[in-house]
Design an enzyme around this catalytic site. Structure first.
Site, PDB file in Angstrom:
ATOM      1  N   GLU A 150       0.344   5.920  -0.832  1.00 21.63           N
ATOM      2  CA  GLU A 150      -0.593   7.031  -0.707  1.00 21.63           C
ATOM      3  C   GLU A 150      -1.698   6.997  -1.755  1.00 21.63           C
ATOM      4  O   GLU A 150      -2.793   7.520  -1.542  1.00 21.63           O
ATOM      5  CB  GLU A 150       0.138   8.380  -0.751  1.00 21.63           C
ATOM      6  CG  GLU A 150       0.975   8.624  -1.992  1.00 21.63           C
ATOM      7  CD  GLU A 150       2.443   8.263  -1.785  1.00 21.63           C
ATOM      8  OE1 GLU A 150       3.292   9.030  -2.289  1.00 21.63           O
ATOM      9  OE2 GLU A 150       2.724   7.233  -1.145  1.00 21.63           O
ATOM     10  N   LEU A 160       0.812  -1.204   0.000  1.00 29.27           N
ATOM     11  CA  LEU A 160       0.000   0.000   0.000  1.00 29.27           C
ATOM     12  C   LEU A 160       0.855   1.267   0.000  1.00 29.27           C
ATOM     13  O   LEU A 160       1.931   1.317   0.592  1.00 29.27           O
ATOM     14  CB  LEU A 160      -0.928   0.004   1.214  1.00 29.27           C
ATOM     15  CG  LEU A 160      -1.895  -1.173   1.344  1.00 29.27           C
ATOM     16  CD1 LEU A 160      -2.796  -0.974   2.563  1.00 29.27           C
ATOM     17  CD2 LEU A 160      -2.728  -1.358   0.085  1.00 29.27           C
ATOM     18  N   HIS A 198      -3.263   4.228  -2.795  1.00 27.63           N
ATOM     19  CA  HIS A 198      -4.293   3.366  -2.212  1.00 27.63           C
ATOM     20  C   HIS A 198      -5.054   4.095  -1.103  1.00 27.63           C
ATOM     21  O   HIS A 198      -6.282   3.972  -0.995  1.00 27.63           O
ATOM     22  CB  HIS A 198      -3.655   2.098  -1.633  1.00 27.63           C
ATOM     23  CG  HIS A 198      -3.016   1.208  -2.646  1.00 27.63           C
ATOM     24  ND1 HIS A 198      -1.690   0.856  -2.590  1.00 27.63           N
ATOM     25  CD2 HIS A 198      -3.523   0.599  -3.750  1.00 27.63           C
ATOM     26  CE1 HIS A 198      -1.394   0.058  -3.606  1.00 27.63           C
ATOM     27  NE2 HIS A 198      -2.493  -0.107  -4.318  1.00 27.63           N
TER      28      HIS A 198
END
Length: 292
Positions: free
Chosen positions: A35, A33, A37
């Site tokens: 930013e 993950l 996401h």
């Protein structure tokens, strides 16, 4: 945040949420993950009372020579990020739970999936369409948020949802970018600092193409070729493709017509690391020299 690994348990939770009149939003990821996401999670949170984030590195959308086995899987870090972003349920199944023994069904989506990524990565979009359909059936959301960075994937998902009458609203989220314009991606971790900086040339080249369109150029095929040449001039870059498509149909487009929107898409290898990006342009309602 509750972590769920069993599809039946996730379905049961979603059904109870629906019976309780909770609006459910889902964000589907392969983990690692970043930013980008998190921006999808925030958008889902704005529109839904409950947010489900899925983490599943889907083997069926990787080709035989792609990076499935080395794809980053920092689960504990991902779980911490999801929790801090306000995710309510983290659905993280094992491959055997999604594709149990005897699994033999696949979804294909012709037309929009045939060109560009579909041509370069045979079977990729069938894998995407199948796993997205399964995850929608498991999480049972009212809305699903996907990033515009994967523009063709988004078009395929919209087509599948429409064609199969899946009762979910597909929400598109703008591409997150690094300071130099490079589209945020989990695969960016493969890049060296120098490659990461140089890769900003992809976005600058796409923007240059849009500037030329805004100035009145209409030859999309020629402009795509010029953009590919511009990107390829960057040391260490090899262009896989640059092409324009009609934004509504996602079919190839060679000339800009008034009142239409187009998307330029690029796939580029930076010393073997494949990066994709795109940008959208809306033609004015009148183009000089075009008859009404």
């Amino acid at each position: 945040m509750q972590t769920v690994t069993d599809p039946v348990e996730m379905q049961t939770i979603s059904e109870k949420l629906r019976l309780g009149r909770q609006l459910i939003g889902v964000v589907m990821t392969m983990g690692a993950l970043h930013e980008g996401h998190i921006s999808l999670v925030k958008l889902a949170r704005e529109q839904a009372g409950t947010v489900i984030l899925t983490i599943f590195v889907n083997p069926t959308q990787f080709g035989p020579n792609e990076d499935f086995h080395r794809y980053p899987r920092p689960f504990e870090q991902d779980a911490a990020l999801a929790r801090s972003a306000g995710v309510d349920y983290l659905f993280a199944p094992e491959a055997g739970a999604i594709y149990p023994e005897g699994f033999s069904t696949a979804i294909s989506c012709s037309g929009v999936s045939d060109l560009l990524e579909g041509e370069k990565r045979p079977g990729h979009f069938s894998g995407v369409a199948t796993v997205v359909t399964k995850l929608l059936n498991i999480t049972r959301p009212h809305l699903a948020v996907f990033g515009e960075k994967d523009a063709q994937q988004l078009a395929v998902i919209r087509r599948v949802v429409t064609d199969l009458n899946i009762p979910v609203k597909v929400v598109a989220a703008p591409t997150m970018r690094e300071s130099n314009g490079l589209a945020v991606s989990s695969r960016n971790i493969y890049l060296t600092a120098g490659q990461r900086e140089s890769a900003g040339a992809i976005w600058r080249s796409l923007q240059h193409a849009l500037d030329r369109l805004a100035a009145g150029e209409t030859g999309l095929k020629e402009l795509a070729e010029a953009t590919a040449t511009m990107i390829a001039s960057e040391s260490g870059f090899r262009v896989d493709y640059v092409a324009f498509v009609d934004e509504e149909t996602f079919m190839p487009a060679e000339r800009a017509l008034k009142g239409r929107s187009y998307r330029i898409l690029a796939a580029v290898f930076a010393d073997g690391i494949r990066l994709i990006d795109n940008a959208c342009f809306a033609s004015p309602t009148h183009i000089a020299g075009e008859e009404a």
